[in-house]
Write a protein that holds these residues in place. Structure first.
Motif, mmCIF file in Angstrom:
data_model
loop_
_atom_site.group_PDB
_atom_site.id
_atom_site.type_symbol
_atom_site.label_atom_id
_atom_site.label_comp_id
_atom_site.label_asym_id
_atom_site.label_seq_id
_atom_site.Cartn_x
_atom_site.Cartn_y
_atom_site.Cartn_z
ATOM 1 N N CYS A 127 1.570 -5.477 2.978
ATOM 2 C CA CYS A 127 0.142 -5.770 2.941
ATOM 3 C C CYS A 127 -0.701 -7.125 3.257
ATOM 4 N N TRP B 38 -3.169 10.816 -1.496
ATOM 5 C CA TRP B 38 -3.824 10.835 -0.325
ATOM 6 C C TRP B 38 -2.909 11.354 1.219
ATOM 7 N N LEU C 28 0.831 -1.059 0.172
ATOM 8 C CA LEU C 28 -0.037 0.101 -0.085
ATOM 9 C C LEU C 28 0.627 0.828 -0.325
ATOM 10 N N TYR D 267 1.269 4.375 1.056
ATOM 11 C CA TYR D 267 0.888 5.816 1.611
ATOM 12 C C TYR D 267 1.556 6.533 1.695
ATOM 13 N N THR E 194 -9.112 -1.693 9.700
ATOM 14 C CA THR E 194 -9.284 -0.225 9.626
ATOM 15 C C THR E 194 -10.092 0.052 9.207
ATOM 16 N N SER F 191 -3.393 -4.079 8.021
ATOM 17 C CA SER F 191 -3.544 -3.569 6.980
ATOM 18 C C SER F 191 -5.556 -3.481 6.452
ATOM 19 N N TYR G 222 -3.056 4.055 9.232
ATOM 20 C CA TYR G 222 -3.726 3.085 8.162
ATOM 21 C C TYR G 222 -5.707 3.690 8.290
ATOM 22 N N TYR G 223 -5.780 3.617 9.258
ATOM 23 C CA TYR G 223 -7.332 3.796 9.337
ATOM 24 C C TYR G 223 -7.649 5.406 9.189
ATOM 25 N N TYR H 246 -5.617 6.947 6.822
ATOM 26 C CA TYR H 246 -5.796 7.014 5.355
ATOM 27 C C TYR H 246 -6.945 5.778 4.377
ATOM 28 N N ASN H 247 -7.410 5.206 5.727
ATOM 29 C CA ASN H 247 -8.086 3.802 4.157
ATOM 30 C C ASN H 247 -9.482 4.243 4.785
ATOM 31 N N HIS H 248 -10.134 5.502 5.761
ATOM 32 C CA HIS H 248 -11.559 6.019 5.538
ATOM 33 C C HIS H 248 -11.624 7.172 4.597
#
Length: 588
Positions: free
Chosen positions: A76, A42, A35, A37, A101, A98, A187-188, A190-192
């Motif tokens: 990931c 992003w 991933l 990041y 999240t 990963s 990560y929480y 980033y992924n939201h």
């Protein structure tokens, strides 16, 4: 150089890493999915999410910012263990950090899909089968703009799922450990923002990171025996005693310290509180009624209102140690002070308003005990259905005038103790002075000239420097140049040091040239209390301007000066005569 075969990519851990099987770990370069990041767009959205998110603690925010600064590619996937299959390459599993999240989005609808079965094997209350939950169905639930999918699920049932998600999301609070900020929690974020890039209303609202838990100031370890399970702790200290001690253990990302002695003291405090409530209920009719307008009534009412406001703020910030401080320890101290100072007796309405509010403020930490007290008060409904108390006006000046009274009483006791101490001299010549019968308290409306000039200078610097004072050297140089202070310089700098110390504790009001309340009025309203507590016959209050030069120099606003003396008197004894019997005499 790599392309020419002159170099090779080499990686190694920054320190020795041991696996759970006690094997030394090495770094292997394998085929892998990452991933990214660190991708610019992003990362920008993740920064924006953090900027608008509550972290409750500056250190937590700085840890997030540091992680966003260095986090780039993250591996990931893996070939073994727990995890979901990578949809486009099913030989790989998505590793847990990963893959975990946005799972909280599932919590919003799980009760409609699996009922109350935690394992996920329960029947759906609305009759939806697992195989019906396709990717298009999930898209329709989670995204406002997604079209209605091709599905056998009736539209009203699917809309019910969508409405549940829209009602419960975003995540108002995510509570986790501080050690997860550099990975899972970042990560929480980033992924939201990746899932809902155009809908910031679905982004996390707050993250509360906490430290680890120490037991009796030491790390918990089974090998050392410094270990306590949750069930053991509840058996030993009760649920509420345990909760009180945990709340008092610490708030920030620093490691909290659960102290068993504190837990034991907590149980005693709670027991004492329950017994006092029972005592007040038993003595209901003997408590004072009528208007509650005395000085100490008004102070107590203001302290109750201030306590509600401060405790509510602390709970909102999730500062449970502070909430316990303002909503229990300081609240109880206010009650104890009122009980001591209210010579005329405690007022019934205030006492029971205090009991009710104290119970409500303590409920989030000690719900079982507070439910019991709530029933003692005759409440028929559960305290869980009660509303948070509404704070009335809190007169901060009145509260500070009460603090002044407490400090003055303490100072008078010390001065009386010193007065009664034997005079220093040869052995055998030390005769304790006669116990005083009278006291004159001198109060000052203004500071002595040298203190007035010093304070005015400090105020000028404080206002010019946006709320700070310069170095003592700078202050001393300026004050030394003033002719009015020449003969007082030995006393000026200690006075400046005292003002600086009090400035940190009490704020800029310490630089005021006059008090915000009437000292004489406060003492006169509590003259009976002061007279009784010092065991004197009489106390009189005068202005320092009526005294000699020494007293005028020593006395300043907020620091009264007392003079004890013994006045001659005649002891009077009151004797209750025995009732005479009738007749007094009789004839034979």
């Amino acid at each position: 150089m790599v392309e020419k075969g002159e170099a090779m990519i080499y990686m190694e851990p920054e320190k020795q890493v041991m696996s759970r099987s006690a094997d030394e770990c090495v770094v292997a370069l394998c085929d892998q999915w990452y991933l990214d990041y660190g991708e610019e767009n992003w990362r920008t959205q993740a920064d924006l999410c953090l900027q608008n998110m509550e972290t409750f603690c500056d250190e937590t925010r700085k840890n997030f910012e540091a992680t966003l600064g260095w986090l780039k590619e993250h591996a990931c996937s893996r070939t073994y263990g727990l995890g979901s299959r990578l949809p486009w390459d099913e030989q790989w599993l998505i590793e847990s950090l990963s893959d975990s999240t946005i799972y909280m989005a599932y919590y919003t609808v799980c009760h409609l899909l699996q009922g109350n079965n935690v394992s996920g094997q329960g029947e759906s209350p609305i009759g939806i089968r697992p195989e019906q939950m396709t990717r298009e169905v999930w898209d329709y639930i989670f995204f406002k703009s997604a079209p209605f999918p091709k599905t056998t699920i009736p539209k009203e049932k699917l809309n019910k799922l969508k409405n549940e998600f829209e009602f419960w999301y975003p995540v108002d609070l995510r509570a986790s450990g501080k050690d997860l900020v550099p990975n899972h929690l970042t990560y929480y974020l980033y992924n939201h923002v990746a899932m809902w890039p155009e809908d910031s209303g679905k982004w996390p609202v707050a993250v509360r990171a906490n430290g680890h838990l120490l037991l009796n100031s030491e790390k918990m370890s089974k090998s050392t025996g410094n270990f306590l399970t949750l069930s053991q702790a509840i058996d030993k200290f009760s649920a509420d005693g345990m909760r009180l001690a945990l709340a008092d253990a610490g708030d920030t990302v620093e490691d909290a310290n659960f102290v068993e002695a504190m837990a034991e003291a907590s149980i005693l405090r709670l027991y004492t509180w329950v017994e006092w409530v029972k005592e007040m209920l038993a003595n209901f009719d003997s408590l004072r009624s009528g208007p509650n307008c005395t000085f100490n009534d008004r102070v107590f009412e203001s302290e109750i209102n201030a306590g509600i406001f401060k405790t509510e703020q602390n709970y909102e910030k999730m500062m449970f140690k502070e909430a316990l401080k303002t909503g229990f320890f300081e609240f109880q101290a206010a009650k104890d002070k009122y009980r001591e100072l209210a010579i005329e007796g405690m007022h019934r309405d205030l006492v029971f308003r205090f009991i009710e509010i104290q119970t409500l403020l303590l409920t989030p930490i000690c719900p079982h005990l507070c439910e019991y007290i709530w029933s003692l008060l005759g409440k028929t409904d559960s305290i869980m259905n009660a509303s948070w108390p509404v704070a009335g006006p809190a007169d901060e000046v009145l509260i500070r005038s009460s603090q002044y009274l407490t400090e003055t009483a303490h100072d008078l006791r010390l001065r009386l103790k010193n007065y009664l101490a034997p005079a220093k001299g040869k052995k055998g010549d030390k005769q304790p002075p006669q116990k005083p019968s009278h006291c004159t308290i001198y109060v000052a409306k203004t500071y002595p000239t040298w203190q007035h000039i010093t304070l005015s200078t400090l105020r000028k610097h404080y206002q010019a420097n946006s709320g700070s004072l310069p170095d003592n050297k700078v202050i001393a140089t300026e004050l030394n140049s003033l002719p009015e202070l020449k003969k007082y310089m030995k006393r000026v700098m200690p006075f400046v040091a005292m003002i600086k110390e009090n400035l940190e504790k009490k704020g800029p009001r310490i630089l005021d040239l006059e008090l915000e309340f009437d000292e004489q009025a406060v003492i006169l309203e509590n003259l009976v209390y002061l007279t009784n507590s010092l065991d004197l016959d009489q106390i009189e209050v005068k202005f320092a301007s009526e005294a000699d030069d020494k007293i005028r120099e020593e006395c300043c606003p907020g620091k009264p000066y007392s003079v004890f003396r013994t006045e001659p008197g005649v002891p009077v004894y009151l004797v209750k005569p025995t009732a005479l019997k009738w007749p007094l005499f009789h004839e034979d």
